[in-house]
Each structure stands twice: as structure tokens, then as C-alpha cells.
Design a protein around this motif. Structure first.
Motif, PDB file in Angstrom:
ATOM      1  N   LEU A  63     -10.692   0.064 -14.128  1.00 44.43           N
ATOM      2  CA  LEU A  63     -10.402  -0.321 -12.751  1.00 44.43           C
ATOM      3  C   LEU A  63      -9.066  -1.040 -12.622  1.00 44.43           C
ATOM      4  CD1 LEU A  63     -11.543  -0.286  -9.917  1.00 44.43           C
ATOM      5  CD2 LEU A  63     -12.661  -2.450 -10.399  1.00 44.43           C
ATOM      6  N   VAL A  64      -8.634  -1.752 -13.653  1.00 40.13           N
ATOM      7  CA  VAL A  64      -7.406  -2.547 -13.591  1.00 40.13           C
ATOM      8  C   VAL A  64      -6.169  -1.679 -13.333  1.00 40.13           C
ATOM      9  CG1 VAL A  64      -5.920  -4.135 -14.866  1.00 40.13           C
ATOM     10  CG2 VAL A  64      -8.395  -4.392 -14.979  1.00 40.13           C
ATOM     11  N   PRO A  65      -5.967  -0.557 -14.017  1.00 37.69           N
ATOM     12  CA  PRO A  65      -4.781   0.258 -13.717  1.00 37.69           C
ATOM     13  C   PRO A  65      -4.776   0.791 -12.279  1.00 37.69           C
ATOM     14  CG  PRO A  65      -5.677   0.889 -15.836  1.00 37.69           C
ATOM     15  CD  PRO A  65      -6.671  -0.052 -15.200  1.00 37.69           C
ATOM     16  N   ALA A  66      -5.937   1.126 -11.764  1.00 34.10           N
ATOM     17  CA  ALA A  66      -6.007   1.636 -10.390  1.00 34.10           C
ATOM     18  C   ALA A  66      -5.633   0.545  -9.401  1.00 34.10           C
ATOM     19  CB  ALA A  66      -7.403   2.170 -10.099  1.00 34.10           C
ATOM     20  N   VAL A  67      -6.121  -0.659  -9.626  1.00 33.13           N
ATOM     21  CA  VAL A  67      -5.783  -1.781  -8.742  1.00 33.13           C
ATOM     22  C   VAL A  67      -4.300  -2.077  -8.823  1.00 33.13           C
ATOM     23  CG1 VAL A  67      -6.148  -4.260  -8.370  1.00 33.13           C
ATOM     24  CG2 VAL A  67      -8.098  -2.768  -8.827  1.00 33.13           C
ATOM     25  N   GLN A  68      -3.743  -2.035 -10.014  1.00 35.85           N
ATOM     26  CA  GLN A  68      -2.309  -2.294 -10.186  1.00 35.85           C
ATOM     27  C   GLN A  68      -1.470  -1.252  -9.450  1.00 35.85           C
ATOM     28  OE1 GLN A  68      -1.011  -4.969 -11.406  1.00 35.85           O
ATOM     29  NE2 GLN A  68       1.087  -4.277 -11.125  1.00 35.85           N
ATOM     30  N   LYS A  69      -1.862   0.002  -9.490  1.00 36.63           N
ATOM     31  CA  LYS A  69      -1.132   1.054  -8.767  1.00 36.63           C
ATOM     32  C   LYS A  69      -1.178   0.831  -7.269  1.00 36.63           C
ATOM     33  CE  LYS A  69      -1.386   4.731 -12.163  1.00 36.63           C
ATOM     34  NZ  LYS A  69      -1.794   6.095 -12.453  1.00 36.63           N
ATOM     35  N   VAL A  70      -2.317   0.396  -6.773  1.00 35.45           N
ATOM     36  CA  VAL A  70      -2.441   0.121  -5.337  1.00 35.45           C
ATOM     37  C   VAL A  70      -1.551  -1.046  -4.957  1.00 35.45           C
ATOM     38  CG1 VAL A  70      -4.034  -0.695  -3.553  1.00 35.45           C
ATOM     39  CG2 VAL A  70      -4.740   1.106  -5.138  1.00 35.45           C
ATOM     40  N   ARG A  71      -1.519  -2.084  -5.774  1.00 36.31           N
ATOM     41  CA  ARG A  71      -0.644  -3.236  -5.495  1.00 36.31           C
ATOM     42  C   ARG A  71       0.822  -2.841  -5.514  1.00 36.31           C
ATOM     43  NH1 ARG A  71      -3.625  -7.833  -9.183  1.00 36.31           N
ATOM     44  NH2 ARG A  71      -5.352  -8.205  -7.744  1.00 36.31           N
ATOM     45  N   GLU A  72       1.220  -2.015  -6.474  1.00 40.34           N
ATOM     46  CA  GLU A  72       2.610  -1.548  -6.553  1.00 40.34           C
ATOM     47  C   GLU A  72       2.970  -0.717  -5.330  1.00 40.34           C
ATOM     48  OE1 GLU A  72       2.919   0.488 -10.271  1.00 40.34           O
ATOM     49  OE2 GLU A  72       2.853  -1.369 -11.437  1.00 40.34           O
ATOM     50  N   ALA A  73       2.065   0.133  -4.901  1.00 40.19           N
ATOM     51  CA  ALA A  73       2.320   0.951  -3.713  1.00 40.19           C
ATOM     52  C   ALA A  73       2.452   0.076  -2.474  1.00 40.19           C
ATOM     53  CB  ALA A  73       1.199   1.979  -3.528  1.00 40.19           C
ATOM     54  N   ALA A  74       1.616  -0.950  -2.362  1.00 41.00           N
ATOM     55  CA  ALA A  74       1.699  -1.864  -1.220  1.00 41.00           C
ATOM     56  C   ALA A  74       3.019  -2.635  -1.235  1.00 41.00           C
ATOM     57  CB  ALA A  74       0.518  -2.825  -1.233  1.00 41.00           C
ATOM     58  N   ALA A  75       3.449  -3.089  -2.398  1.00 41.74           N
ATOM     59  CA  ALA A  75       4.722  -3.807  -2.512  1.00 41.74           C
ATOM     60  C   ALA A  75       5.887  -2.894  -2.157  1.00 41.74           C
ATOM     61  CB  ALA A  75       4.887  -4.362  -3.923  1.00 41.74           C
ATOM     62  N   ARG A  76       5.827  -1.639  -2.597  1.00 43.14           N
ATOM     63  CA  ARG A  76       6.878  -0.661  -2.281  1.00 43.14           C
ATOM     64  C   ARG A  76       6.944  -0.411  -0.781  1.00 43.14           C
ATOM     65  NH1 ARG A  76       5.701   2.120  -6.489  1.00 43.14           N
ATOM     66  NH2 ARG A  76       4.128   3.382  -5.455  1.00 43.14           N
ATOM     67  N   THR A  77       5.784  -0.274  -0.155  1.00 42.43           N
ATOM     68  CA  THR A  77       5.732  -0.050   1.293  1.00 42.43           C
ATOM     69  C   THR A  77       6.290  -1.249   2.047  1.00 42.43           C
ATOM     70  OG1 THR A  77       3.824   1.396   1.059  1.00 42.43           O
ATOM     71  CG2 THR A  77       4.200   0.446   3.228  1.00 42.43           C
ATOM     72  N   GLN A  78       5.936  -2.443   1.612  1.00 40.28           N
ATOM     73  CA  GLN A  78       6.443  -3.651   2.266  1.00 40.28           C
ATOM     74  C   GLN A  78       7.955  -3.756   2.123  1.00 40.28           C
ATOM     75  OE1 GLN A  78       4.747  -7.303   0.848  1.00 40.28           O
ATOM     76  NE2 GLN A  78       5.619  -8.496   2.511  1.00 40.28           N
ATOM     77  N   SER A  79       8.482  -3.455   0.950  1.00 36.45           N
ATOM     78  CA  SER A  79       9.933  -3.496   0.744  1.00 36.45           C
ATOM     79  C   SER A  79      10.642  -2.466   1.618  1.00 36.45           C
ATOM     80  CB  SER A  79      10.270  -3.233  -0.727  1.00 36.45           C
ATOM     81  OG  SER A  79       9.769  -4.265  -1.527  1.00 36.45           O
ATOM     82  N   THR A  80      10.082  -1.287   1.723  1.00 31.84           N
ATOM     83  CA  THR A  80      10.658  -0.248   2.574  1.00 31.84           C
ATOM     84  C   THR A  80      10.674  -0.694   4.026  1.00 31.84           C
ATOM     85  OG1 THR A  80       9.891   1.469   1.056  1.00 31.84           O
ATOM     86  CG2 THR A  80      10.447   2.160   3.282  1.00 31.84           C
ATOM     87  N   ASN A  81       9.588  -1.284   4.484  1.00 30.13           N
ATOM     88  CA  ASN A  81       9.532  -1.771   5.866  1.00 30.13           C
ATOM     89  C   ASN A  81      10.526  -2.896   6.107  1.00 30.13           C
ATOM     90  OD1 ASN A  81       7.571   0.037   6.674  1.00 30.13           O
ATOM     91  ND2 ASN A  81       5.886  -1.344   6.189  1.00 30.13           N
TER      92      ASN A  81
END
Length: 75
Positions: free
Chosen positions: A2-20
Motif C-alpha cells: 500500500l505504501v508505494p500506491a499512497v506515495q504515487k498519489v501524494r506525488e501526483a497531488a503535489a505535481r497538480t498543485q505545482s502546476t496550478n
């Protein structure tokens, strides 16, 4: 597992926030240009008074265009 999946979701959220954030900065530059017929610059104009939008860095000059007017008015 579960940890790698959670980390990928966090990275995607951070990327989206930076883009915004970058999009909002770009829109603020356009808004500043529309209002002032010039782009913000980094530094202080020679004839700038202490309390106008020509003083300070570009980051300070675009504050009203990113919904931070109180911070702009009371640095």
C-alpha cells in the motif's frame, strides 16, 4: 504494498498543485500587464514611491492579482 500506491498519489497531488500554482502566477502576470501596460520587474524603479506597485520584486507586485491584496497593502 500500500505504501508505494499512497506515495504515487501524494506525488501526483503535489505535481497538480505545482502546476496550478504556476498557472495562477502566469494569470497574475497577464492581469498585471492588462492593468499596467507593462510586465512586473524585479527591483525598484528609480522614481518609485514607497507605497506603489513599482516598488519591490515581481512577486510582490503581482500579489493583488493572486487574491493577496491585504498582504500587498500592508507589507
Amino acid at each position: 504494498m500500500l505504501v508505494p500506491a499512497v506515495q504515487k498519489v501524494r506525488e501526483a497531488a503535489a505535481r497538480t498543485q505545482s502546476t496550478n500554482n504556476l498557472k495562477n502566477i502566469g494569470l497574475a502576470f497577464h492581469g498585471f500587464h492588462d492593468a499596467n501596460k507593462r510586465l512586473p520587474f524585479n527591483g525598484v524603479a528609480l522614481n518609485a514611491a514607497a507605497n506603489n506597485n513599482m516598488a519591490g520584486s515581481w512577486g510582490f507586485q503581482i500579489l493583488p492579482y493572486i487574491d493577496q491584496t491585504p498582504m500587498f497593502m500592508n507589507p
